[in-house]
Design an enzyme around this catalytic site. Structure first.
Site, short mmCIF file in Angstrom:
data_model
loop_
_atom_site.label_atom_id
_atom_site.label_comp_id
_atom_site.label_asym_id
_atom_site.label_seq_id
_atom_site.Cartn_x
_atom_site.Cartn_y
_atom_site.Cartn_z
N ASP A 1 12.46 -58.54 16.83
CA ASP A 1 13.13 -57.45 17.51
C ASP A 1 12.49 -57.36 18.91
OD1 ASP A 1 14.66 -55.30 18.25
OD2 ASP A 1 14.42 -54.23 16.36
C1 BGC Z 1 16.84 -52.90 18.50
C2 BGC Z 1 17.61 -54.11 18.04
C3 BGC Z 1 18.44 -54.62 19.19
C4 BGC Z 1 17.49 -55.01 20.31
C5 BGC Z 1 18.18 -55.57 21.54
C6 BGC Z 1 16.04 -53.18 19.76
O1 BGC Z 1 15.58 -52.02 20.36
O2 BGC Z 1 15.99 -52.46 17.47
O3 BGC Z 1 18.40 -53.79 16.94
O4 BGC Z 1 19.22 -55.69 18.79
O5 BGC Z 1 16.80 -53.86 20.72
O6 BGC Z 1 18.87 -54.60 22.21
#
Ligand code: BGC
Length: 953
Positions: free
Chosen positions: A720
């Site tokens: 993530d």
């Molecule tokens: C989230 C993800 C997301 C990623 C990219 C993170 O803050 O937890 O689910 O895909 O950001 O935006």
């Protein structure tokens, strides 16, 4: 219309149908709904003017062309009327009390202030209408869990007051819930509205979907994907939810209805799988057919040995007087044995097509015997780390919700059967007690037992599992395209990459990387010049579960939320929707969507539940398969996330989810397993937090032993965004620890600004030199990334093999949406003149620049312009950053003199943006465009302050 062109009307239509099928009708006394032709509705609740299309955070940030709210749809409907006087009162009030969407990330409140009502307003409305529709809204999302307080999980005083007054004055009240997630429902008993409809967040077409259900255009056919209990405290996870440091999953496999149906039936207000219709159905079991084991006879009606599959045929007849669809659900009740089992587990479901009154359809439910086995994580059955069928009666219940499901047949197993032998993986290390089902004469009770702890030597497993080194050969002139064309092996290709190249390849770049579609979350693969030189294309990924997020403002379709889709129980329809999503991804040159979200709704307060499907792993897995197979039709895919145990947002970077191996395998990983095995997922995102002490981005057993070795996953795992990693045994984790990530086979760290120059942000080079990470491991991960790229549309595009049809569609897209796939980015320092050679404008011209800002901050823009017209000529110029207009200037004619105009460009937060200048009139010349910083924003400091604030909380 070509294969790659999007029919937006069709897209809207499918989405509208999906959200209508996901709407769940919980109550409909005296046929309060549907609203009949010619009737007038008084609509209460300010959310009628501020519809929530989705939850908040990355899973909701879709720039839509339009959003149809419930009121918009009602207003457009020719068949029914709305009480205009009442609407006028709301419209006036809302002017003074505008919707608060929050300014910063995570700041949007859970609900909006409600308009106070007087008895007079309500009684006047009652005089002038046939029924009342009350709309109540809630949101939550990333970084913002719901809370068991008024305005979030509970109604506010003003909402209660509204319900009390409206239900007193009107006989017919329909309450519509525009919520991302289930909320407290005790008010139904208190105020007794005639009808209650969960409409969820239905995306940009959501209002139309609600209209269709309210008017009976669509007969409600959604079923709850979660249990609604009376009180939040009734969910066994509530006692543990929200701990920032450590979250014990003490309820173990007893999540949702698995708990309630086993020991707490009376705490359920609406059972899992429940949902009403405007018609009635009769369901009849017409066949129950089981395989035989060890010659054992069973009490099935038809004894036909069809190895390994239980088949159930259910005839569904529409016995009412309107068309409708019904969902049949098959539940297992396994013998308690030594392991202990929940008294119901969903094992199959099916939905009829639309049945006209009097017509019927036979639904076939097939259940593989291996899917009714339980996992022994303690060895109590004598078969530790195996899926086993303990001896006894396996009862199958069929119905239209978990509570009304009736016994359909029994499969009897004479002796224990080992279905699958696995190895212990991801077991907890900290001692705690979990719930265990115990059979007594009085029935099943849940008692505490010690959770089995880790017994394996993880370090040894990691070292033993290290792949062989592939020696460095230097550049032999091979390109990735040669592997793609089967001219050389992937190993031969990768042998040419230096250690440094391999290290760079483990870093994804973003957000809004200029190397991929503008405004998207990340770029991966050939992100450096060297890697690109080897013919490695740059893959693109974009959020998220409710549609494509492009922060530069490119429009995308916003879809119904995950919970809503799951409640449709209609995998075919969800697949149809995701075929459209796949086409849209392809058009935008995005290889993988960062979704769907597959985490289990362990507790109603998880802020991201709207992105996820259900408390049930089978429903979750099947929905993910539907989404993936839809997108796969266009060669693109989805990144299933968050793997695994992301069940709360509070402290999500730090919190450790302590979960037994059995609960992981049977509940929290199961949906992912289905998505990998059946849905052929090829991209996975790990979580921010830890699972049994090891942050998932560096969790070897999770990402290598289970995901790859056991399930046969082929593809990439990405972290993530800005996740942390630790070494087994370390209590804290750090962003810099990417060595553990590489070792665990989490292939990509998302995201860095520059993959080739990441000094100070990770210690991978150092760890490689110290032998913590080997070249073999780096090559193994690079192979995963190359596999993903070779199975994505970017590969053929890179090789110049895009079909003429796709090329044409892509050009259309660029014109239609101003997507500048190939625009070179210009670097913006403190004071920068844009690269521009004398621009002469025509009426309606748009000039676009892709800008890469060195700093975040407040900026100004200056234009040096002239026109030969006289002073009274008006030449409006509109300046936008991404999709937002930041300045509109009307320049007067200058009689041929150069003048400078300076305007505020606003806050630049995203490093990469589009600057668009629109000239409403022609005849102007622009000689210079200058961008200069007025005040820098120190993001690091803002983040540090936020962390301090959180710590103080
Ligand atoms: C989230 C993800 C997301 C990623 C990219 C993170 O803050 O937890 O689910 O895909 O950001 O935006």
């Amino acid at each position: 219309m070509g294969k790659y062109d999007i029919d937006w009307n069709l897209y809207a239509d499918i989405s509208r149908r999906a959200a209508a099928e996901g709407a769940v009708l919980l109550k409909n006394d005296n046929k309060a709904l549907p609203i009949k032709k010619g009737e007038t509705a008084s609509v209460f609740g300010r959310i009628q003017l501020d519809y929530y299309k989705s939850g908040t955070g990355s899973g909701g940030m879709v720039n839509t062309r339009y959003v149809v709210g419930i009121l918009d749809a009602l207003k457009n409907c020719k068949d029914i009327y709305i009480n205009k006087d009442l609407l006028g009162i709301y419209e006036e009030w809302v002017k003074e009390h505008p919707c608060n969407r929050g300014i910063h990330w995570g700041e949007e409140p859970w609900s909006q202030e409600e308009m106070p009502l007087t008895d007079e307003v309500v009684s006047n409305a009652a005089l002038n209408s046939d029924l009342a529709v009350v709309i109540i809204g809630r949101t939550a999302g990333e970084d913002k869990d719901s809370s068991a307080e008024k305005g979030s999980y509970l109604l506010t005083d003003l909402e209660e007051d509204m319900l009390q007054k409206v239900c007193k004055a009107f006989k017919r009240v329909a309450v519509v819930l525009n919520v991302g997630n289930i909320i407290d429902m005790k008010w139904v008993d208190t105020y007794n509205p005639a009808a209650v409809l969960y409409a969820w967040h239905g995306g940009q077409e959501g209002g139309n979907s609600v209209l269709d259900v309210l008017t009976g255009e669509v007969t409600p056919c959604g079923k709850l994907s979660d249990t609604i209990a009376y009180n939040i405290e009734d969910y066994p996870s509530t006692a543990y939810f929200g701990d920032k440091k450590r979250n014990f999953y003490a309820e173990d496999i007893f999540v949702g209805y698995r708990y309630f149906e086993t020991v707490a039936k009376d705490k359920v207000m609406y059972p899992f799988g429940f949902g009403l219709s405007y018609t009635t159905f009769k369901t009849e079991n017409i066949l129950f057919q089981v395989p035989k084991f060890d010659g054992q006879e069973s009490d099935c009606q038809l004894k036909h040995d069809k190895s390994g599959i239980v088949n159930i045929l259910v005839k569904v007849t529409n016995t009412g007087d309107v068309k409708g669809k019904e969902v049949v659900q098959a539940y297992l009740s396994a013998p308690q044995g030594k392991l202990g089992k929940p008294s119901r587990e969903l094992k199959a479901f099916g939905k009829t097509k639309e049945l006209a009154p009097g017509s019927n359809e036979t639904i076939e439910l097939s259940i593989s015997v291996k899917d009714i086995a339980s996992y022994d994580d303690s060895g109590v059955t004598g078969h530790k780390s195996c899926y086993v069928l303990e001896a006894g009666k396996y009862e199958f219940y069929v119905g239209t919700d978990v509570r009304n499901a009736a016994l359909s047949g029994v499969l009897e197993i004479a002796e224990l059967i080992v279905v699958e032998e696995l190895e212990e993986a991801v077991a907890p290390k900290i001692a705690y007690e979990r719930l265990h089902a115990n059979e007594t004469v009085a029935g099943v009770e849940l008692v505490n037992e010690a959770t089995p702890l880790r017994t394996i030597d993880l370090q040894k497993r990691i070292i033993d599992g290290r792949p062989e080194e592939i020696p460095y050969t230097g550049d032999k002139g091979y390109k990735l395209g040669d592997v793609f064309d089967n001219k050389i092996s992937l190993d031969e290709f990768l042998a040419q990459l230096s250690d440094e190249d391999l290290i760079h390849m483990s870093r994804g770049e973003g957000m809004s990387s200029p190397k991929v579609t503008p405004g998207t979350a990340g770029a991966f693969g050939g992100v450096t010049d060297n890697l690109h030189g080897f013919g490695i294309p740059v893959g693109c990924c974009a959020d998220g579960p409710s549609g494509i997020r492009m922060d530069c403002g490119t429009y995308a379709f916003s879809m119904p939320n995950g919970t809503c889709l799951a409640c449709s129980f209609n995998t075919e329809l969800v697949k149809e929707l995701y075929v459209m999503e796949g086409k849209e991804l392809r058009k935008n040159r995005v290889d993988t969507l960062l979704g769907p979200g597959l985490n289990i709704h362990r507790n109603p307060l998880n802020g991201r539940n709207f992105e996820y499907f259900s408390e049930d792993p089978l429903l979750t897995g099947k929905m993910a398969v539907a989404c993936l197979s839809g997108m796969h039709e266009f060669g693109v895919t989805g990144t299933i996330k968050h793997f695994a145990g992301n069940n709360q947002e509070f402290g999500r970077n730090e919190s450790d989810s302590v979960i037994s191996e059995r609960a992981l395998r049977e509940i929290y990983l199961k949906g992912f397993e289905i998505a990998v095995k059946e849905g052929k997922a090829r991209s996975v995102m790990s979580t921010y937090g830890a699972l049994n002490g090891i942050w998932t981005a560096g969790n070897y057993d999770l990402l290598t032993t289970i995901l790859r070795k056991e399930w046969g996953f082929k593809g990439i795992v990405m972290t993530d965004w800005w996740a942390k990693m630790n070494e087994d045994g370390e209590e804290t984790a750090a962003h810099t620890n990417t060595q553990y990530m590489v070792r665990a086979q989490n292939d990509l760290y998302m995201v860095v600004e520059n993959a080739a120059k990441n000094t100070g942000n990770d210690i991978l080079e150092e760890s490689f030199n110290n032998g913590v990470v080997t070249r073999g491991e780096l090559i193994r991960n690079a192979a995963n990334i190359c596999y993903m790229l070779m199975n994505s549309p970017v590969m053929e595009r890179f090789l110049g093999r895009m079909s003429e049809e796709e090329k044409a569609a892509s050009e259309n897209a660029q014109n239609e949406d101003n997507i500048a796939f190939d625009l070179a980015y210009q670097r913006i320092e403190d004071d920068t003149l844009l690269d521009l050679t004398g621009l002469k404008t025509g009426r309606g011209d748009t000039t676009m620049f892709a800008l890469n800002f060195a700093k975040r901050g407040l900026y100004d823009i200056s234009l040096k312009v002239k026109s030969h017209s006289g002073e009274l000529a008006q030449m409006p110029v509109t300046i936008s950053i991404d999709r937002s207009i930041v300045s509109m200037i009307t320049i007067n004619g200058t009689n041929g003199e150069w003048i400078n105009v300076t305007r505020d460009l606003g806050v630049i937060f995203n490093q990469n943006c589009y600057l668009k200048i629109y000239f409403a009139q022609g005849g102007m010349e622009v000689d210079e465009i200058r961008i200069s910083i007025r005040e820098e924003i120190d993001l690091k400091k803002i983040m540090e302050d936020k962390t301090k604030e959180e710590d103080n909380e």
